[in-house]
Design an enzyme around this catalytic site. Sequence first.
Site, PDB file in Angstrom:
ATOM      1  CG  ASP A   5       1.189   1.588  -6.012  1.00 51.14           C
ATOM      2  OD1 ASP A   5       0.679   0.521  -5.601  1.00 51.14           O
ATOM      3  OD2 ASP A   5       2.087   1.606  -6.878  1.00 51.14           O
ATOM      4  N   GLY A  50      -1.335  -3.470  -4.246  1.00 52.15           N
ATOM      5  CA  GLY A  50      -0.511  -2.343  -3.830  1.00 52.15           C
ATOM      6  C   GLY A  50      -1.374  -1.151  -3.460  1.00 52.15           C
TER       7      GLY A  50
END
Length: 181
Positions: free
Chosen positions: A101, A99
């Site tokens: 993030d 991810g």
Amino acid sequence: NTNIVIGCFDKRRLCFHERFETNQRSASLEYGEIFRETFALYGISASEIEGGILSSVVPSVTDTVRLAAERFTGARFLVVGPGIKTGLKLAVDHPAQQGSDLVVAAVAAVHDYPVPQILIDMGTATTVSVIDENSAFIGKMILPGVMVSLDALSSRAAQLPRISLDPPKKLIGSNTVDSMK
């Protein structure tokens, strides 16, 4: 996932940090209005923005938010994704599946703190990422987030109530609600 978090920096100084709800049905104009209101609240002109970085784990809103940010500021926004050079070594089986993030959090952590590290992010999901002594991202765990866990407990355990996460009155729980907090 649940929220979009925006921040604005002047060099290394954080000017503001805000969050608003992710709405997959919102158009870029609606997100642009949120940006306009947020920047106005902090007295920052869109023309002051030189560029930005967008990290998204909600593919259905990524382009909409990028377009809104670029229209609002007139600046180019870089979208973090597979193949982008961050300087972080992804020493995992499937680097393209990490991810964005988690990647940007790891890049920032390695930049600001000594390694090895364990990073914990408590959002919709709770993620635990591991950075080794060579500054390589070597793995992660993804667990249910606090609110997801509380919702599951209160909906499946007959005597556990739905609660808010306001701090308990005492550090050690003397009743069910304080103990859950």
